[in-house]
Design an enzyme around this catalytic site. Structure first.
Site, PDB file in Angstrom:
ATOM      1  N   ASN A  36       0.838  -1.205   0.000  1.00 36.03           N
ATOM      2  CA  ASN A  36       0.000   0.000   0.000  1.00 36.03           C
ATOM      3  C   ASN A  36       0.872   1.254   0.000  1.00 36.03           C
ATOM      4  O   ASN A  36       0.531   2.256   0.620  1.00 36.03           O
ATOM      5  CB  ASN A  36      -0.939  -0.005   1.216  1.00 36.03           C
ATOM      6  CG  ASN A  36      -2.110   0.951   1.028  1.00 36.03           C
ATOM      7  OD1 ASN A  36      -2.645   1.083  -0.072  1.00 36.03           O
ATOM      8  ND2 ASN A  36      -2.490   1.635   2.092  1.00 36.03           N
ATOM      9  N   SER A 125      -5.760   2.182  17.375  1.00 34.23           N
ATOM     10  CA  SER A 125      -6.706   3.134  16.806  1.00 34.23           C
ATOM     11  C   SER A 125      -7.836   3.425  17.780  1.00 34.23           C
ATOM     12  O   SER A 125      -8.223   2.556  18.577  1.00 34.23           O
ATOM     13  CB  SER A 125      -7.278   2.513  15.525  1.00 34.23           C
ATOM     14  OG  SER A 125      -8.392   3.237  15.090  1.00 34.23           O
ATOM     15  N   TYR A 150     -11.241  -5.144  10.729  1.00 36.45           N
ATOM     16  CA  TYR A 150     -10.076  -4.272  10.957  1.00 36.45           C
ATOM     17  C   TYR A 150     -10.020  -3.838  12.422  1.00 36.45           C
ATOM     18  O   TYR A 150      -8.989  -3.966  13.088  1.00 36.45           O
ATOM     19  CB  TYR A 150     -10.152  -3.030  10.043  1.00 36.45           C
ATOM     20  CG  TYR A 150      -9.165  -1.952  10.446  1.00 36.45           C
ATOM     21  CD1 TYR A 150      -7.812  -2.105  10.197  1.00 36.45           C
ATOM     22  CD2 TYR A 150      -9.594  -0.787  11.109  1.00 36.45           C
ATOM     23  CE1 TYR A 150      -6.898  -1.129  10.595  1.00 36.45           C
ATOM     24  CE2 TYR A 150      -8.689   0.187  11.501  1.00 36.45           C
ATOM     25  CZ  TYR A 150      -7.343   0.011  11.245  1.00 36.45           C
ATOM     26  OH  TYR A 150      -6.451   0.974  11.638  1.00 36.45           O
ATOM     27  N   LYS A 154      -7.206  -4.627  15.738  1.00 39.53           N
ATOM     28  CA  LYS A 154      -6.540  -3.697  16.663  1.00 39.53           C
ATOM     29  C   LYS A 154      -6.817  -4.107  18.112  1.00 39.53           C
ATOM     30  O   LYS A 154      -5.920  -4.086  18.955  1.00 39.53           O
ATOM     31  CB  LYS A 154      -7.004  -2.257  16.408  1.00 39.53           C
ATOM     32  CG  LYS A 154      -6.577  -1.699  15.060  1.00 39.53           C
ATOM     33  CD  LYS A 154      -5.069  -1.636  14.903  1.00 39.53           C
ATOM     34  CE  LYS A 154      -4.633  -1.139  13.548  1.00 39.53           C
ATOM     35  NZ  LYS A 154      -3.210  -1.361  13.253  1.00 39.53           N
ATOM     36  N   TYR A 178      -4.481   6.018  17.829  1.00 36.02           N
ATOM     37  CA  TYR A 178      -4.566   7.238  17.026  1.00 36.02           C
ATOM     38  C   TYR A 178      -6.018   7.625  16.811  1.00 36.02           C
ATOM     39  O   TYR A 178      -6.855   6.760  16.572  1.00 36.02           O
ATOM     40  CB  TYR A 178      -3.979   7.062  15.622  1.00 36.02           C
ATOM     41  CG  TYR A 178      -2.652   6.396  15.468  1.00 36.02           C
ATOM     42  CD1 TYR A 178      -1.705   6.379  16.490  1.00 36.02           C
ATOM     43  CD2 TYR A 178      -2.329   5.804  14.254  1.00 36.02           C
ATOM     44  CE1 TYR A 178      -0.478   5.771  16.297  1.00 36.02           C
ATOM     45  CE2 TYR A 178      -1.108   5.200  14.056  1.00 36.02           C
ATOM     46  CZ  TYR A 178      -0.188   5.170  15.071  1.00 36.02           C
ATOM     47  OH  TYR A 178       1.013   4.562  14.871  1.00 36.02           O
ATOM     48  N   ARG A 296     -23.804   6.997   6.180  1.00 36.48           N
ATOM     49  CA  ARG A 296     -23.083   5.817   5.692  1.00 36.48           C
ATOM     50  C   ARG A 296     -23.095   4.786   6.821  1.00 36.48           C
ATOM     51  O   ARG A 296     -22.789   5.128   7.968  1.00 36.48           O
ATOM     52  CB  ARG A 296     -21.654   6.241   5.351  1.00 36.48           C
ATOM     53  CG  ARG A 296     -20.778   5.171   4.782  1.00 36.48           C
ATOM     54  CD  ARG A 296     -19.458   5.753   4.322  1.00 36.48           C
ATOM     55  NE  ARG A 296     -18.656   6.315   5.424  1.00 36.48           N
ATOM     56  CZ  ARG A 296     -17.396   6.730   5.313  1.00 36.48           C
ATOM     57  NH1 ARG A 296     -16.791   6.656   4.142  1.00 36.48           N
ATOM     58  NH2 ARG A 296     -16.745   7.221   6.338  1.00 36.48           N
TER      59      ARG A 296
HETATM   60  P1  NAD Z   1      -0.436   2.847   5.136  1.00 37.10           P
HETATM   61  O1  NAD Z   1      -1.202   1.802   4.393  1.00 37.10           O
HETATM   62  O2  NAD Z   1      -0.154   4.130   4.441  1.00 37.10           O
HETATM   63  O3  NAD Z   1       0.933   2.237   5.677  1.00 37.10           O
HETATM   64  C1  NAD Z   1       1.081   0.897   6.023  1.00 37.10           C
HETATM   65  C2  NAD Z   1       2.305   0.378   5.309  1.00 37.10           C
HETATM   66  O4  NAD Z   1       2.533  -0.977   5.687  1.00 37.10           O
HETATM   67  C3  NAD Z   1       2.163   0.402   3.792  1.00 37.10           C
HETATM   68  O5  NAD Z   1       3.297   1.070   3.259  1.00 37.10           O
HETATM   69  C4  NAD Z   1       2.154  -1.074   3.384  1.00 37.10           C
HETATM   70  O6  NAD Z   1       2.773  -1.274   2.125  1.00 37.10           O
HETATM   71  C5  NAD Z   1       2.916  -1.716   4.540  1.00 37.10           C
HETATM   72  N1  NAD Z   1       2.564  -3.110   4.814  1.00 37.10           N
HETATM   73  C6  NAD Z   1       1.324  -3.644   4.971  1.00 37.10           C
HETATM   74  N2  NAD Z   1       1.404  -4.962   5.225  1.00 37.10           N
HETATM   75  C7  NAD Z   1       2.731  -5.280   5.244  1.00 37.10           C
HETATM   76  C8  NAD Z   1       3.462  -6.480   5.456  1.00 37.10           C
HETATM   77  N3  NAD Z   1       2.840  -7.656   5.670  1.00 37.10           N
HETATM   78  N4  NAD Z   1       4.816  -6.446   5.397  1.00 37.10           N
HETATM   79  C9  NAD Z   1       5.469  -5.268   5.173  1.00 37.10           C
HETATM   80  N5  NAD Z   1       4.833  -4.113   4.956  1.00 37.10           N
HETATM   81  C10 NAD Z   1       3.472  -4.108   4.992  1.00 37.10           C
HETATM   82  O7  NAD Z   1      -1.228   3.116   6.501  1.00 37.10           O
HETATM   83  P2  NAD Z   1      -1.093   4.306   7.539  1.00 37.10           P
HETATM   84  O8  NAD Z   1      -2.262   5.200   7.376  1.00 37.10           O
HETATM   85  O9  NAD Z   1       0.267   4.862   7.498  1.00 37.10           O
HETATM   86  O10 NAD Z   1      -1.320   3.497   8.892  1.00 37.10           O
HETATM   87  C11 NAD Z   1      -0.233   2.954   9.609  1.00 37.10           C
HETATM   88  C12 NAD Z   1      -0.771   2.184  10.801  1.00 37.10           C
HETATM   89  O11 NAD Z   1      -1.595   3.044  11.591  1.00 37.10           O
HETATM   90  C13 NAD Z   1      -1.643   0.990  10.447  1.00 37.10           C
HETATM   91  O12 NAD Z   1      -1.381  -0.041  11.384  1.00 37.10           O
HETATM   92  C14 NAD Z   1      -3.055   1.512  10.639  1.00 37.10           C
HETATM   93  O13 NAD Z   1      -3.959   0.484  10.948  1.00 37.10           O
HETATM   94  C15 NAD Z   1      -2.864   2.455  11.808  1.00 37.10           C
HETATM   95  N6  NAD Z   1      -3.876   3.508  11.885  1.00 37.10           N
HETATM   96  C16 NAD Z   1      -4.071   4.320  10.806  1.00 37.10           C
HETATM   97  C17 NAD Z   1      -5.047   5.299  10.863  1.00 37.10           C
HETATM   98  C18 NAD Z   1      -5.315   6.184   9.664  1.00 37.10           C
HETATM   99  O14 NAD Z   1      -6.384   6.808   9.617  1.00 37.10           O
HETATM  100  N7  NAD Z   1      -4.418   6.304   8.695  1.00 37.10           N
HETATM  101  C19 NAD Z   1      -5.820   5.462  12.030  1.00 37.10           C
HETATM  102  C20 NAD Z   1      -5.568   4.630  13.127  1.00 37.10           C
HETATM  103  C21 NAD Z   1      -4.594   3.649  13.036  1.00 37.10           C
END
Ligand code: NAD
Length: 341
Positions: A36, A125, A150, A154, A178, A296
């Site tokens: 991603n 989260s 999802y 968490k 977060y 939604r």
């Molecule tokens: P993102 O998708 O931009 O980043 C996650 C990264 O992990 C990506 O670069 C993806 O390629 C990599 N990845 C996924 N599975 C993998 C694996 N098996 N091996 C190696 N790399 C892998 O997401 P983000 O928004 O930066 O979120 C980061 C973390 O924060 C996540 O755990 C997400 O659940 C958590 N989070 C995000 C939000 C939000 O709104 N963005 C809110 C609360 C929690």
């Protein structure tokens, strides 16, 4: 310099955290499978930092890849574990993908570095709270039944981490819950890069404003909130990135916190969807094409965090407001239009 493994370090929050780790004098080592993220983010990080950070393209779900990682990086001061699948809607359609990726990557990582003395920060989260009974929600609020696979990953990941520490692990672990990360780095060289149609408000706003999307739909204006639209605790991604540094420093300080703890990471203030749209229009001067649509399914009405625990213990608080979030997100959207990655 202390080496910190940043899993998912080319993603949205991970890439901003890499910059803040460098600013704080750490040496980040990125692992990402690019599922991603875009490999060019590594070049972008190089432009901000002045050199490319260490990077391994590895999948944390693969035993062979984990062994390779451990062989190459046996000694770490800490791990910040961002890597996960994160789209709530997709997780409802493909639960096994979420359970597989989010649990296997976490368990493999913990297993690989078992017995080492390191500080571990986990990306949790506010989704673990569902619709809280009281606002602002504190870390003591009951964890509600998850409304998506999802969210469930968490909740269960937090339980796994608590159990690991209770078993006498040599790792110290902090889960950061977060709220809603938005915005981008002030350089406009990194930011959120949604693949396909954005699921979150702010990238949808900026993509609509730049002309990638025709119209933004506000999902409901009949909620029990001041203007009827949903309320969230939006946090600038750079403030969020700094919370990870604060969590590492807290664990390094030697303070006795029992080896495992959780912290809300937000601004402590709620903003409605309509407020955010108006802040975008005001700070950028761009009029947004939006309409009010039906609610939604699955959206909680309103949530914002009580962040006094993080302020008191981690000595961390946010510095950037909604206007800064909108302006930096917009500058990033304009940057990628002119410089497609
Ligand atoms: P993102 O998708 O931009 O980043 C996650 C990264 O992990 C990506 O670069 C993806 O390629 C990599 N990845 C996924 N599975 C993998 C694996 N098996 N091996 C190696 N790399 C892998 O997401 P983000 O928004 O930066 O979120 C980061 C973390 O924060 C996540 O755990 C997400 O659940 C958590 N989070 C995000 C939000 C939000 O709104 N963005 C809110 C609360 C929690």
């Amino acid at each position: 310099m202390a080496k910190i493994l940043v899993t998912g370090g080319l993603g949205f929050i991970g890439s901003h955290t890499v910059v803040e780790l460098i600013n704080a004098g750490y040496e980040p080592v990125i692992v990402d499978n690019l599922s991603n993220s875009n490999p060019k983010i590594l070049d972008q990080l190089g432009k901000i930092i002045g050199r490319k950070p260490a990077f391994y393209k590895l999948d944390l779900c693969s035993q062979a890849d984990i062994t390779e990682l451990h062989d190459k990086e046996p000694e770490l001061a800490g791990i910040i574990h961002f890597a996960a699948s994160k789209a709530v809607g997709e997780s409802v359609k493909e639960p096994l993908k979420y359970y597989q990726n989010n649990f296997f990557s976490l368990i493999n990582l913990l297993e690989a570095y078992k017995g080492k003395k390191l500080n571990f920060v986990f990306s949790s989260s506010c989704t673990v709270y569902g619709q809280p009974d009281e606002l602002p929600v504190t870390e003591k609020a009951p964890i509600k039944t998850a409304t998506s696979p999802y969210g469930n990953t968490k909740q269960v990941s937090e339980e796994i981490l608590r159990d690991v520490v209770a078993s006498g692990s040599s790792n110290k672990i902090i889960s950061l819950r977060y709220f809603n990360p938005v915005g981008a780095h002030s350089s406009a060289l990194i930011g959120e890069l949604p693949i396909g149609v954005p699921q979150n408000l702010v990238p949808f706003i900026t993509q609509t404003a730049i002309g990638k999307r025709q119209k933004l739909t506000v999902f409901g204006d009949d909620y029990n909130t001041p203007d009827g639209s949903n309320v969230r605790d939006y946090i600038h991604v750079v403030d969020l990135a700094k919370a990870h540094v604060a969590a590492l420093k807290y664990m390094e300080s030697g303070v006795d916190f029992g080896g495992y703890d959780v912290f809300n990471i937000g601004t402590g203030r709620g903003s409605s969807v309509l407020e955010v749209i108006h802040a975008f229009e005001k700070t950028t001067g761009v009029k947004l094409n939006y309409e009010i649509g039906p609610r939604r399914g699955g959206d909680v009405e309103q949530v914002w965090g009580d962040v006094t625990k993080a302020a008191g213990q981690l000595h961390w608080k946010t510095e950037l407001d909604v206007d800064a979030m909108m302006l930096t997100a917009w500058n990033w959207e304009k940057y990628i239009k002119d410089n497609p990655l």
